[in-house]
Design an enzyme around this catalytic site. Structure first.
Site, short mmCIF file in Angstrom:
data_model
loop_
_atom_site.label_atom_id
_atom_site.label_comp_id
_atom_site.label_asym_id
_atom_site.label_seq_id
_atom_site.Cartn_x
_atom_site.Cartn_y
_atom_site.Cartn_z
N THR A 391 33.20 41.35 34.21
CA THR A 391 32.48 41.46 35.48
C THR A 391 31.09 42.06 35.28
OG1 THR A 391 34.59 41.74 36.54
CG2 THR A 391 32.69 42.33 37.86
N THR A 409 32.10 37.77 38.32
CA THR A 409 33.17 38.03 37.35
C THR A 409 33.84 36.76 36.87
OG1 THR A 409 35.15 39.38 36.99
CG2 THR A 409 34.98 38.30 39.12
N ASN A 411 36.89 37.84 35.68
CA ASN A 411 37.97 38.82 35.61
C ASN A 411 38.01 39.50 34.24
OD1 ASN A 411 39.87 40.43 36.79
ND2 ASN A 411 41.58 39.13 36.25
O1 DON Z 1 37.58 40.96 41.64
C1 DON Z 1 38.02 41.94 41.06
O2 DON Z 1 38.30 42.97 41.62
C2 DON Z 1 38.21 41.88 39.56
N1 DON Z 1 38.44 40.53 39.16
C3 DON Z 1 37.02 42.46 38.90
C4 DON Z 1 37.19 42.57 37.42
C5 DON Z 1 36.32 43.59 36.81
O3 DON Z 1 35.55 44.26 37.45
C6 DON Z 1 36.48 43.76 35.36
N2 DON Z 1 35.55 44.78 34.89
N3 DON Z 1 35.70 45.67 34.20
#
Ligand code: DON
Length: 581
Positions: A391, A409, A411
């Site tokens: 992200t 992101t 993910n």
């Molecule tokens: O939308 C979300 O909340 C997650 N898919 C975000 C993933 C994320 O921030 C990974 N980072 N460290």
């Protein structure tokens, strides 16, 4: 409007450059990156008055935004350029195969909107596909391979921004990214580290060898070329959505996902639409906050936590008396997240009630300033009313006062591990953001109830929280990656911003962080970040403290001052981001 300029951009840029360079061990790499960044910056005359600013997680992406701003683009065009460049230079974080939220403010008419470019579950998906015959969740079904990917939203987000809000043609805003993909760029230490961490995942993925050097994680300085991605970006520039969601790219995506066990069809891609949503708006101690709407849970969590905290006169973050209250507010907001929040097109969520002052009063009535509440005492999460790492974040303001906060992101690091042949597009594993069952936590250890269960065409609940905070000092544009920990990062930064009469952006992005998310019932702190005394004081109130293995987040912030109209920017020292203003 005051026309005094803020600090000259060159000085700050140079400072950031020193920081970035100090992390790179490769002398040759210094020179190559320096030439790339400086050539991108030198192509256009430097604005004398710096009323524009960009903060992103990578020097080359920030340079792309600067080029577009100085070439006559507005903040929306610049956001397209930065997002597309990040897709190339930070392929492990975000990209055309992912999704995100763009929070916009248009200066000409004050319009504020969230462009929801979140991925959607394909029409053929069934929640039962993710469980074996004995009802056990199939390991990695939501994190790896075809079943883990949802229909991407970022390409449609970029075309929407260009068509509705930009000044420049998409082909101009995408040009820096296309060049970086085609000509290549030397990977930095961060890329090399993350590729090493995920080396076996990339070796075992589909088409993911493009991110390796002869089958191995590359050293920093290796020039990564992504010719297929350059072509896909060009198709998007020429044909708009049809260049991605139809034709050969769509065909390749569907084939690859199907072969990897997923349920995509060409119709799923053709049907993808971004949604313009009203942001969540509220005030906190005189500051007006505009933030992410559902299907992000982040904005509602901010409104709830700040609503609860407003009743308590919290002091500085870092003092246990305050931090105890912050944790108790987070615990309660994440409890509601797990019970109620989901894609609003599928589930009726009582948002107005949840973010109201009345509700904040009720929800916080049992906060005891001396003792932690046990999360289990708040009630389970399965009884919800249901009616029907990685992200990236970028922040931009321009001279006209337009603003963008976008969190994007795929993910988890390198997403699903699928790059369909000929596309260069790394697909997301966003299906993991759905709740399989109340007792099955996801990769961020988040639990959720039925509201956020998998359904065809539904958007998984997110934590991404692009946010504007406006008060008499100016406007702060911020956001961060970090999964569930995004909410607490943004919350802590807002608490300190609102409390202080002066704005110290570097201090705000660098603040030591803690986090609580209802379950697991513990306060997580960054390694080495809080003193023994602090931990003892929190433990004395009944909190279990757990030191995380790594620091988290990569916050990107810009600020436009009401005092002098000047713009400033700052990037989280935890990452290698570069701010320009
Ligand atoms: O939308 C979300 O909340 C997650 N898919 C975000 C993933 C994320 O921030 C990974 N980072 N460290």
């Amino acid at each position: 409007m005051n026309l005094h300029t803020s600090r000259p951009s060159g000085r700050f840029f140079a400072f950031q450059w020193t920081q970035l360079a100090s992390r790179m061990r490769h002398a040759r790499l210094h020179v190559v990156v320096l030439v790339l960044v400086l050539s991108a910056c030198a192509e256009l005359p430097r604005a004398r008055e710096q009323h524009a600013a960009v903060a992103s997680a990578h020097a080359l992406a920030t340079a792309a935004g600067k080029t577009i701003l100085e070439g006559g683009g507005n903040a929306f065009d610049a956001a397209i350029a930065v997002a597309a460049a990040l897709a190339v230079v930070e392929p492990y974080s975000s990209g055309l195969g992912g999704g995100g939220f763009f929070l916009l403010h248009r200066a000409s008419d004050g319009r504020e909107i969230m462009v929801d470019a979140r991925e959607t579950a394909p029409a053929g998906v069934k929640a039962s596909d993710y469980f074996d015959r004995d009802g056990r969740p199939i390991p990695a079904a939501t994190t790896r391979g075809g079943t883990s990917s949802a229909i991407p939203g970022t390409p449609a987000g970029l075309t929407h921004l260009a068509n509705r809000y930009g000044k420049l043609p998409l082909s101009v805003s995408l040009a820096p990214a296309i060049r970086l993909a085609r000509e290549g760029f030397p990977v930095d230490v961060r890329y090399a580290r993350i590729a090493k961490l995920r080396e076996s995942f990339l070796q075992g993925g589909i088409g993911t060898s493009v991110f390796l050097a002869q089958g191995k994680a590359p050293e920093s300085g290796f020039v990564l070329r992504q010719a297929a991605l350059a072509e896909t970006l060009e198709r998007l520039a020429r044909f708009g959505n049809a260049g991605f969601y139809e034709g050969p790219v769509a065909g390749a995506l569907v084939d690859a996902v199907k072969r990897a066990g997923g349920a995509w069809t060409r119709d799923d891609l053709r049907a993808y639409k971004v949604v313009e949503r009203e942001p969540v708006r509220f005030t906190y101690r005189g500051a007006s906050i505009t933030t992410a709407a559902l299907p992000s849970a982040g904005g509602i969590a901010l409104a709830q936590t700040l609503g609860m905290l407003e009743r308590f006169e919290p002091g500085a973050v870092g003092s246990p008396a305050t931090d105890h209250l912050v944790v108790e507010a987070l615990r309660r907001a994440f409890h509601d997240r797990a019970r109620f929040l989901a894609d609003p097109d599928f589930v009726a969520v009582p948002v107005k009630e949840l973010v109201s002052r009345d509700y904040a009063r009720k929800k916080s009535a049992d906060i005891d300033s001396a003792h932690a509440t046990r999360s289990e005492a708040l009630g389970d999460i399965d009884s919800a009313r249901v009616e029907s790492h990685h992200t990236t974040h970028l922040s931009v303001v321009d001279t006209e006062g337009n603003r963008v906060a976008a969190t994007l992101t795929i993910n988890l690091l390198f997403g699903s591990g699928i790059v369909p042949a000929g596309t260069g597009v790394l697909l997301n594993n966003e299906m993991d953001d759905f709740s399989l069952r109340a007792d099955v936590p996801n990769a961020f250890e988040l639990r959720g109830g039925l509201a956020n269960r998998i359904e065809p065409g539904k958007r998984p609940l997110s934590s991404m929280t692009p946010t504007f905070v406006e008060d008499e000092k100016g406007v702060l544009v911020l956001g961060a990656p970090g999964g569930s920990r995004i909410v607490s990062q943004v919350l802590l930064a807002i608490l300190e911003y609102v409390r202080s009469s002066e704005v110290d952006l570097e201090a705000l992005v660098a603040m030591p962080r803690y986090h609580h998310q209802f379950w697991p019932d513990r306060v997580e702190v960054e390694p080495g970040s809080y003193s023994r005394e602090w931990r003892a004081a929190m433990a004395g109130r009944g909190h279990e403290i757990r030191e995380a293995r790594r620091a988290w987040g990569n916050m990107q912030m810009v600020f436009k001052s009401k005092r002098d109209g000047g713009a400033r920017a700052a990037s989280d020292p935890r990452g290698d981001g570069v701010a320009w203003y």
